[in-house]
Write a protein that holds these residues in place. Structure first.
Motif, PDB file in Angstrom:
ATOM      1  N   ASP A 165      -4.107  85.719  98.804  1.00 20.79           N
ATOM      2  CA  ASP A 165      -2.987  85.546  99.782  1.00 20.79           C
ATOM      3  C   ASP A 165      -1.980  84.285  99.097  1.00 20.79           C
ATOM      4  O   ASP A 165      -1.173  83.999  99.424  1.00 20.79           O
ATOM      5  N   LEU A 166      -2.799  83.765  97.760  1.00 23.53           N
ATOM      6  CA  LEU A 166      -1.707  82.765  97.257  1.00 23.53           C
ATOM      7  C   LEU A 166      -1.461  83.165  95.786  1.00 23.53           C
ATOM      8  O   LEU A 166      -2.014  82.742  94.723  1.00 23.53           O
ATOM      9  N   PRO A 167      -0.423  83.998  95.745  1.00 28.68           N
ATOM     10  CA  PRO A 167      -0.175  84.479  94.217  1.00 28.68           C
ATOM     11  C   PRO A 167       0.310  83.222  93.192  1.00 28.68           C
ATOM     12  O   PRO A 167       0.399  83.693  92.204  1.00 28.68           O
ATOM     13  N   GLY A 203       5.617  76.829  93.620  1.00 24.85           N
ATOM     14  CA  GLY A 203       4.883  76.168  92.626  1.00 24.85           C
ATOM     15  C   GLY A 203       3.749  77.002  91.953  1.00 24.85           C
ATOM     16  O   GLY A 203       4.067  78.177  91.966  1.00 24.85           O
ATOM     17  N   SER A 204       2.938  76.595  91.193  1.00 22.59           N
ATOM     18  CA  SER A 204       2.128  77.104  90.121  1.00 22.59           C
ATOM     19  C   SER A 204       0.847  76.327  90.028  1.00 22.59           C
ATOM     20  O   SER A 204       0.962  75.069  89.767  1.00 22.59           O
ATOM     21  N   VAL A 205      -0.443  77.167  90.272  1.00 25.41           N
ATOM     22  CA  VAL A 205      -1.611  76.387  90.022  1.00 25.41           C
ATOM     23  C   VAL A 205      -2.301  77.185  88.850  1.00 25.41           C
ATOM     24  O   VAL A 205      -2.490  78.567  88.885  1.00 25.41           O
ATOM     25  N   LEU A 206      -2.531  76.532  87.635  1.00 28.17           N
ATOM     26  CA  LEU A 206      -3.324  77.425  86.623  1.00 28.17           C
ATOM     27  C   LEU A 206      -4.721  76.941  86.788  1.00 28.17           C
ATOM     28  O   LEU A 206      -5.334  75.838  86.813  1.00 28.17           O
ATOM     29  N   ALA A 207      -5.550  78.110  87.180  1.00 31.99           N
ATOM     30  CA  ALA A 207      -7.113  78.020  87.448  1.00 31.99           C
ATOM     31  C   ALA A 207      -7.755  78.405  86.246  1.00 31.99           C
ATOM     32  O   ALA A 207      -7.560  79.532  85.747  1.00 31.99           O
ATOM     33  N   VAL A 208      -8.652  77.588  85.681  1.00 37.16           N
ATOM     34  CA  VAL A 208      -9.360  77.980  84.235  1.00 37.16           C
ATOM     35  C   VAL A 208     -10.955  77.926  84.671  1.00 37.16           C
ATOM     36  O   VAL A 208     -11.380  76.773  85.118  1.00 37.16           O
ATOM     37  N   GLU A 209     -11.382  78.989  84.537  1.00 29.99           N
ATOM     38  CA  GLU A 209     -12.820  79.349  84.643  1.00 29.99           C
ATOM     39  C   GLU A 209     -13.585  79.995  83.636  1.00 29.99           C
ATOM     40  O   GLU A 209     -12.956  81.009  83.332  1.00 29.99           O
ATOM     41  N   SER A 210     -14.592  79.628  83.064  1.00 27.60           N
ATOM     42  CA  SER A 210     -15.291  80.572  82.127  1.00 27.60           C
ATOM     43  C   SER A 210     -16.179  81.568  82.837  1.00 27.60           C
ATOM     44  O   SER A 210     -16.360  82.511  81.945  1.00 27.60           O
ATOM     45  N   ALA A 212      -2.816  74.796  95.868  1.00 28.94           N
ATOM     46  CA  ALA A 212      -1.791  76.015  95.982  1.00 28.94           C
ATOM     47  C   ALA A 212      -1.042  75.780  97.333  1.00 28.94           C
ATOM     48  O   ALA A 212       0.031  75.910  97.475  1.00 28.94           O
ATOM     49  N   GLU A 213      -1.759  75.182  98.419  1.00 28.13           N
ATOM     50  CA  GLU A 213      -1.206  75.039  99.570  1.00 28.13           C
ATOM     51  C   GLU A 213      -0.149  74.112  99.556  1.00 28.13           C
ATOM     52  O   GLU A 213       0.889  73.882 100.092  1.00 28.13           O
ATOM     53  N   GLN A 214      -0.369  72.910  98.584  1.00 25.58           N
ATOM     54  CA  GLN A 214       0.463  71.738  98.370  1.00 25.58           C
ATOM     55  C   GLN A 214       1.897  72.187  97.761  1.00 25.58           C
ATOM     56  O   GLN A 214       2.685  71.695  97.914  1.00 25.58           O
ATOM     57  N   VAL A 215       1.550  72.848  96.682  1.00 25.64           N
ATOM     58  CA  VAL A 215       2.756  73.434  95.663  1.00 25.64           C
ATOM     59  C   VAL A 215       3.587  74.419  96.532  1.00 25.64           C
ATOM     60  O   VAL A 215       4.883  74.399  96.135  1.00 25.64           O
ATOM     61  N   GLY A 216       2.826  75.226  97.435  1.00 22.11           N
ATOM     62  CA  GLY A 216       3.627  76.072  97.892  1.00 22.11           C
ATOM     63  C   GLY A 216       3.976  77.390  96.925  1.00 22.11           C
ATOM     64  O   GLY A 216       3.799  77.315  95.905  1.00 22.11           O
ATOM     65  N   PRO A 217       4.924  78.403  97.717  1.00 26.76           N
ATOM     66  CA  PRO A 217       5.192  79.609  96.985  1.00 26.76           C
ATOM     67  C   PRO A 217       5.796  79.440  95.751  1.00 26.76           C
ATOM     68  O   PRO A 217       5.915  80.309  94.798  1.00 26.76           O
ATOM     69  N   GLY A 270       6.356  73.077  95.039  1.00 21.91           N
ATOM     70  CA  GLY A 270       7.209  73.417  93.777  1.00 21.91           C
ATOM     71  C   GLY A 270       6.637  73.048  92.243  1.00 21.91           C
ATOM     72  O   GLY A 270       7.125  73.395  91.303  1.00 21.91           O
ATOM     73  N   ALA A 271       5.537  71.961  92.318  1.00 18.33           N
ATOM     74  CA  ALA A 271       5.032  71.613  91.089  1.00 18.33           C
ATOM     75  C   ALA A 271       4.167  72.523  90.512  1.00 18.33           C
ATOM     76  O   ALA A 271       3.369  73.615  90.868  1.00 18.33           O
ATOM     77  N   ARG A 272       3.972  72.177  89.113  1.00 21.13           N
ATOM     78  CA  ARG A 272       2.992  72.908  88.158  1.00 21.13           C
ATOM     79  C   ARG A 272       1.783  71.821  88.217  1.00 21.13           C
ATOM     80  O   ARG A 272       1.973  70.784  87.797  1.00 21.13           O
ATOM     81  N   VAL A 273       0.645  72.691  88.562  1.00 20.27           N
ATOM     82  CA  VAL A 273      -0.791  71.756  88.616  1.00 20.27           C
ATOM     83  C   VAL A 273      -1.651  72.647  87.925  1.00 20.27           C
ATOM     84  O   VAL A 273      -1.527  73.952  87.876  1.00 20.27           O
ATOM     85  N   TRP A 274      -2.675  72.015  87.493  1.00 21.76           N
ATOM     86  CA  TRP A 274      -3.972  72.610  86.838  1.00 21.76           C
ATOM     87  C   TRP A 274      -5.149  72.369  87.648  1.00 21.76           C
ATOM     88  O   TRP A 274      -5.597  71.123  88.235  1.00 21.76           O
TER      89      TRP A 274
END
Length: 399
Positions: free
Chosen positions: A302-304, A281-288, A274-279, A256-260
């Motif tokens: 598969d990991l919304p 939680g939230s993963v902010l992925a930043v890429e240029s 994403a597997e750790q925080v589960g559905p 359930g955590a928010r991570v970057w």
């Protein structure tokens, strides 16, 4: 003004290793950075570059007193004046890792004020035939090779022993206009992909020409990845899976955590987070890189819980107002820098996992994190680039 020593032959006692694939000696009050030698040796060295400063550069052309760690280079062009691709073929594997550990430790002492014990770990495989991605360049006769050290001169090659055999054979068998760069990738299935970046002509920039298969298949972190064949992926076959494992262990994100995930590439570390925080939680992925983001979105469909943002990390974070339990970052060689570090600490993460391909940049950023109250808690270093001076580190910083 200091006299130009270029071409001068010096008899030197070789001192410690320095960052960049050379060792340090001193003559008449000047520092001499010497390649193709090892600490403790006595050599004859020819000065190859002197710009009139307090230092110059040289190649060891004859070893008068060899180190016990010296071996015969397996590649015939890993010698003075020839290919600049490898730095340490004249040292055995254990010695190479000790040299790299010394460099990492020295950078942490000098730039971060930390006296940290460093061991460089061996990855599975051999010192040779590990490189899955390489960029050759064609010389005046159209034959591919690699450039000499600190030079545009192309050294033609019959083989590149650190590159996977099929990749080397495919790339070096081509002939092209002088100055053409030939990118070769051998993916996890053994398929070889090639592309040419032709030199500029008539004032127009050269454009890449895809020759074979644009999609590479890779495997890491329990997933199969499909990505642009010549986009970013770890060069050593064991690196991606190894780093993903360490990042996952140290991130230890809560359900359930928010991570970057910053400088996310195609989302290798984002998939672990994403597997750790589960559905929930939230993963902010930043890429240029736009293509990397498209590949990441497709691979992690598969990991919304993974939210992709395309843009430079410092620009994206300037518009983000949220806290994060964990931040993972894998910046380019120059490091993250003060602005990105400041944005990271503004999110008050409990843990920062930093993947670094340059020990000096890592040490500078560790020092900057320390100014904000984050300390280095753990560090692992890996020999992900055998025969070269490059080393990959993963650092854990805690608040």
């Amino acid at each position: 003004m200091t006299a130009d020593w270029t071409g001068r032959t010096l008899e030197l006692d070789v001192g410690p290793v320095a960052h960049g694939g050379h060792c340090v000696s001193r003559v008449d009050g000047r520092v001499v950075f010497v390649r193709h030698t090892l600490p403790g040796e006595r050599v004859l060295a020819e000065v190859t570059e002197d710009r009139g400063k307090s230092f110059c550069r040289a190649d060891a052309i004859r070893v008068l007193r060899p180190s016990a760690d010296r071996v015969e280079p397996p590649c015939p062009v890993a010698r003075p004046g020839l290919c600049g691709g490898c730095d340490w073929q004249h040292a055995d594997g254990a010695a190479q890792r000790r040299l790299k550990a010394s460099v990492v430790g020295e950078q942490l002492r000098r730039l971060a004020g930390l006296d940290w014990p460093v061991e460089v770990e061996e990855l599975p495989g051999s010192l040779l035939r590990w490189r899955t991605r390489v960029r050759f360049v064609t010389g005046p006769d159209g034959r591919p090779g690699l450039r000499a050290h600190r030079s545009h001169r192309v050294v033609p090659l019959e083989d590149c022993p650190i590159t996977l055999q099929d990749a080397a054979k495919t790339g070096l068998s081509r002939r092209a206009r002088p100055g053409t760069e030939i990118e070769v990738t051998e993916d996890a299935t053994g398929r070889v992909h090639t592309a040419e970046l032709r030199p500029a002509a008539h004032g127009r920039a050269g454009r890449p020409k895809q020759l074979t298969g644009g999609i590479a298949v890779e495997r890491a972190a329990g997933r199969t990845w499909r990505l642009a064949a010549h986009g970013f992926w770890q060069v050593h076959p064991a690196a991606a899976d190894t780093f993903a494992s360490v990042v996952g262990e140290w991130a230890a994100a809560s359900p359930g955590a928010r991570v970057w995930d910053l400088y996310a590439g195609v989302g290798l570390f984002a998939s672990v987070l994403a597997e750790q925080v589960g559905p929930t939680g939230s993963v902010l992925a930043v890429e240029s890189g736009r293509r990397a983001v498209r590949d990441g979105e497709a691979n992690l469909a598969d990991l919304p819980q993974v939210r992709w943002r395309c843009g430079r990390v410092e620009h994206v974070l300037s518009g983000v107002d949220e806290q994060a339990e964990v931040v993972v970052l894998d910046p380019p060689r120059k490091g993250a820098g003060r602005d990105v570090v400041a944005s990271v600490v503004d999110a008050v993460p409990e843990r920062v996992v930093y993947v670094a391909c340059d020990p000096a940049a890592l040490a500078r950023d560790v020092a900057t994190f320390a100014e904000h109250g984050y300390r280095l808690a753990r560090l692992r270093a890996f020999d992900a680039f055998p025969m070269t001076h490059h080393v990959e580190c993963v650092a854990l910083l805690t608040r």
